[in-house]
Motif scaffolding. Structure first.
Motif, PDB file in Angstrom:
ATOM      1  N   TRP A   1     -57.291  33.422   8.787  1.00  0.00           N
ATOM      2  CA  TRP A   1     -58.262  32.478   9.331  1.00  0.00           C
ATOM      3  C   TRP A   1     -58.068  31.104   8.695  1.00  0.00           C
ATOM      4  O   TRP A   1     -57.976  30.988   7.476  1.00  0.00           O
ATOM      5  N   GLU A   2     -58.028  30.090   9.528  1.00  0.00           N
ATOM      6  CA  GLU A   2     -58.022  28.712   9.041  1.00  0.00           C
ATOM      7  C   GLU A   2     -59.434  28.392   8.548  1.00  0.00           C
ATOM      8  O   GLU A   2     -60.416  28.942   9.088  1.00  0.00           O
ATOM      9  N   PRO A   3     -59.560  27.498   7.566  1.00  0.00           N
ATOM     10  CA  PRO A   3     -60.895  27.201   7.021  1.00  0.00           C
ATOM     11  C   PRO A   3     -61.921  26.770   8.074  1.00  0.00           C
ATOM     12  O   PRO A   3     -63.068  27.223   8.052  1.00  0.00           O
ATOM     13  N   GLU A   4     -61.515  25.937   9.023  1.00  0.00           N
ATOM     14  CA  GLU A   4     -62.474  25.478  10.041  1.00  0.00           C
ATOM     15  C   GLU A   4     -62.907  26.627  10.963  1.00  0.00           C
ATOM     16  O   GLU A   4     -64.066  26.694  11.385  1.00  0.00           O
ATOM     17  N   ASP A   5     -61.994  27.552  11.273  1.00  0.00           N
ATOM     18  CA  ASP A   5     -62.351  28.722  12.083  1.00  0.00           C
ATOM     19  C   ASP A   5     -63.271  29.658  11.311  1.00  0.00           C
ATOM     20  O   ASP A   5     -64.210  30.227  11.868  1.00  0.00           O
ATOM     21  N   LEU A   6     -62.986  29.814  10.041  1.00  0.00           N
ATOM     22  CA  LEU A   6     -63.811  30.647   9.166  1.00  0.00           C
ATOM     23  C   LEU A   6     -65.247  30.116   9.146  1.00  0.00           C
ATOM     24  O   LEU A   6     -66.205  30.881   9.308  1.00  0.00           O
ATOM     25  N   ILE A   7     -65.382  28.817   8.999  1.00  0.00           N
ATOM     26  CA  ILE A   7     -66.705  28.195   8.966  1.00  0.00           C
ATOM     27  C   ILE A   7     -67.405  28.372  10.308  1.00  0.00           C
ATOM     28  O   ILE A   7     -68.585  28.733  10.366  1.00  0.00           O
ATOM     29  N   GLU A   8     -66.674  28.144  11.390  1.00  0.00           N
ATOM     30  CA  GLU A   8     -67.274  28.231  12.725  1.00  0.00           C
ATOM     31  C   GLU A   8     -67.759  29.639  13.059  1.00  0.00           C
ATOM     32  O   GLU A   8     -68.833  29.824  13.611  1.00  0.00           O
ATOM     33  N   VAL A   9     -66.979  30.661  12.707  1.00  0.00           N
ATOM     34  CA  VAL A   9     -67.267  32.030  13.119  1.00  0.00           C
ATOM     35  C   VAL A   9     -68.099  32.803  12.096  1.00  0.00           C
ATOM     36  O   VAL A   9     -68.977  33.567  12.459  1.00  0.00           O
TER      37      VAL A   9
END
Length: 186
Positions: free
Chosen positions: A5-13
């Protein structure tokens, strides 16, 4: 579920929202972390993980920070106890889902045999269709192994019906032909 997971995807999901945090109020320690991870996993996949290894390590770390429980506690989450069963019930209710019953599985197999098997040969795509249908109907899909068996059953049913139709048609033609030929001689 993907493991990287990319950090921005991790935060979003995987970010716990206010409603999510409200559901965590009466939970502590490993149960708090376990519930939070099950909740977010279900939100993404519309099913529960089969084991702790299915949840991405990055997500475990990120959620652990939010709930203020050490990420290492995840390994101690009891997958067979009463707490996990209660957590699953609570999460299903939160998302308006219910468990997939034996009758539901039979109906899914019939639906596959009648509607999708005639036009789709890939068992993988048939399994994906089962999961998508479960989501649409707000059913927690069966475990992946059970979905595979359900697909196998549906394919067998379709093939059997197909062979019966073809064979029945051929036999019917032969009997009509024989009757016509015999009537010429009688």
């Amino acid at each position: 579920m993907r493991q990287e997971w990319e950090p921005e995807d991790l935060i979003e999901v995987w970010t716990l929202l206010e409603d999510d945090m409200g559901r965590l109020r009466n939970k502590s320690g490993v149960n708090r972390l376990g519930f939070a991870l099950l909740l977010k996993f279900f939100e993404v996949e519309a099913r529960f993980p089969e084991d702790a290894g299915e949840v991405p390590a990055a997500a475990v770390g990120y959620v652990a920070q939010q709930v203020k429980v050490p990420a290492g506690e995840w390994a101690a989450y009891d997958w067979a106890g009463r707490a996990v069963k209660r957590h699953r019930v609570e999460i299903r209710e939160a998302y308006g889902f219910r468990e997939c019953s034996v009758e539901d599985q039979a109906q899914l197999a019939q639906w596959l045999a009648a509607e999708l098997c005639p036009v789709e040969l890939s068992r993988e795509r048939l399994a994906e269709a089962v999961v998508a249908r479960c989501r649409k109907d707000h059913l927690e899909p069966p475990a992946p192994a059970k979905v595979g068996r359900l697909v196998g059953s549906a394919v067998s049913t379709f093939e059997e019906r197909f062979c019966q139709r073809v064979f029945g048609t051929v036999l019917g033609c032969r009997w009509r032909f024989r009757a016509e030929v015999l009537s010429d001689f009688i």
